[in-house]
Design a protein around this motif. Structure first.
Motif, PDB file in Angstrom:
ATOM      1  N   GLU A 195       0.750  -1.210  -0.019  1.00 32.74           N
ATOM      2  CA  GLU A 195       0.051  -0.113   0.092  1.00 32.74           C
ATOM      3  C   GLU A 195       0.830   1.324  -0.125  1.00 32.74           C
ATOM      4  OE1 GLU A 195      -0.402  -2.517   1.934  1.00 32.74           O
ATOM      5  OE2 GLU A 195      -2.569  -3.335   1.292  1.00 32.74           O
ATOM      6  N   PHE A 196       1.882   1.327   0.744  1.00 35.97           N
ATOM      7  CA  PHE A 196       2.816   2.623   0.720  1.00 35.97           C
ATOM      8  C   PHE A 196       3.534   2.839  -0.458  1.00 35.97           C
ATOM      9  CE2 PHE A 196       6.004  -0.728   1.704  1.00 35.97           C
ATOM     10  CZ  PHE A 196       7.023  -0.057   1.124  1.00 35.97           C
ATOM     11  N   SER A 237       2.555   6.138  -2.841  1.00 30.99           N
ATOM     12  CA  SER A 237       3.381   7.051  -3.162  1.00 30.99           C
ATOM     13  C   SER A 237       3.305   7.188  -4.712  1.00 30.99           C
ATOM     14  CB  SER A 237       4.837   6.425  -2.989  1.00 30.99           C
ATOM     15  OG  SER A 237       5.039   6.411  -1.627  1.00 30.99           O
ATOM     16  N   HIS A 279      11.610   5.280  -0.077  1.00 37.73           N
ATOM     17  CA  HIS A 279      10.587   4.317   0.574  1.00 37.73           C
ATOM     18  C   HIS A 279      10.774   2.926   0.795  1.00 37.73           C
ATOM     19  CE1 HIS A 279       8.114   7.919   0.603  1.00 37.73           C
ATOM     20  NE2 HIS A 279       8.278   8.044  -1.050  1.00 37.73           N
TER      21      HIS A 279
END
Length: 342
Positions: free
Chosen positions: A233-234, A238, A252
């Protein structure tokens, strides 16, 4: 609950007094990832002890040569092949620091008194009269330098290569992985020996030879982590917010795999130390007057029967460094990534 007259009355039942300000009070301070990992490392006595020993060895690698009045490359043939002798311990005969040697017939004699030498060599001298104490710590310094340089270069190349391969995927990933398979398929020893033969033996050629194939394991580990994070998800968030691919990978993804990177780097350091010692032992390492732990073992091996201390002392140093680094790496693995524990 009853009173003195064994009668239960309503006044005996009162609601508990609750302070709303303390209802959600945190008893312990909150810890971030690294603080929590450090607490787990501290519980590992082997890792903590190894860290202390490594810290002492690293400090002595720089301070040790200055503690003795003899330079590591200074030759004094009149003082050649002297056994260890330390002030204050020379009168304790059950310790191997009294300057005695054993003849072929089994009798012992004091080498310093027999040759009328009034000096102290804490680890003895070699065949050219050079102080082994200074050479051991100088050799430790150079061996650690080569190992750390090789490990850092392996980390940089492996992380970048693996991250690009895993993130782009598709045909690019297939081609990059075939390159790694070709490098892994060639025996590492053959590549390193050929590189040393082409280049003149020295610190930089040895580091280059160690890093030609040393980065492949790091690249594979990083690629696997990138493939795991790629659809999480992250990363999708992004991309939605317009972050570039470079930003997603290096700002990230890679920070989320610091633990795995540190663990693999720590395991690669003792491997580099052993490989450098092996190259020096077969005569492809550093050349005189420079010394590494491998060259010291090689020099001591030539006179092992008559003067065993010349090989035993650097051998113990190599074994101690490798064991400590492996124990620290095991402790960091259990602390940073408990899922990797067997």
């Amino acid at each position: 609950m009853i009173n003195k007259e064994n009668v239960i009355i309503k006044d005996m039942f009162q609601p508990a007094h609750i302070d709303p300000s303390k209802s959600e009070k945190i008893a312990k301070p909150s810890l971030n990832f690294w603080q929590d990992a450090w607490l787990r490392v501290r519980k590992n006595k082997g890792a903590v002890t190894s860290m202390i020993i490594l810290a002492i060895i690293i400090i002595m690698a720089f301070v040790g040569p200055m503690l003795t009045p003899y330079d590591f490359d200074h030759q004094n043939t009149k003082h050649n092949n002297l056994p260890p002798r330390i002030q204050g311990l020379e009168n304790i005969h059950w310790l191997p620091f009294d300057g005695t040697l054993t003849r072929r017939n089994g009798t012992e004699y004091n080498a310093y008194e027999a040759r009328n030498i009034d000096a102290y060599y804490w680890f003895g001298t070699d065949s050219l009269g050079r102080d082994i104490f200074a050479r051991v710590w100088k050799g430790t310094q150079i061996s650690l330098l080569i190992a750390f340089l090789a490990a850092v270069i392996d980390m940089i190349i492996g992380v970048a290569y693996g991250a690009i391969s895993g993130y782009i995927g598709g045909r690019v990933d297939s081609v990059m992985q075939r390159i790694i398979e070709v490098l892994v398929g060639i025996p590492n020893l053959i590549i390193v020996v050929l590189m040393i033969l082409v280049l003149k033996p020295g610190i930089i050629p040895i580091v280059i030879a160690l890093t030609i194939t040393g980065w492949t394991s790091m690249a594979r580990v990083v690629r696997a982590q990138v493939l795991k994070f790629k659809n999480q998800e992250f990363v999708l968030a992004s991309k939605t917010l317009g972050a570039s691919d470079t930003s997603i990978v290096f700002k990230h993804m890679i920070p989320n795999m610091f633990g795995v990177i540190i663990i693999n780097t720590m395991f690669s350091i003792p491997n580099a130390i052993f490989f450098e010692a092996f190259l020096s032992f077969i005569g492809l390492g550093l050349q005189e007057p420079f010394a590494s732990l491998g060259t010291l073992v090689d020099d001591g091996f030539k006179s092992m029967i008559a003067f065993p201390y010349q090989m035993i002392i650097p051998s113990i140093m190599i074994a101690l460094i490798m064991v400590c680094f492996n124990l620290v790496a095991d402790g960091l693995r259990d602390a940073l990534d408990p899922k990797m524990r067997d």
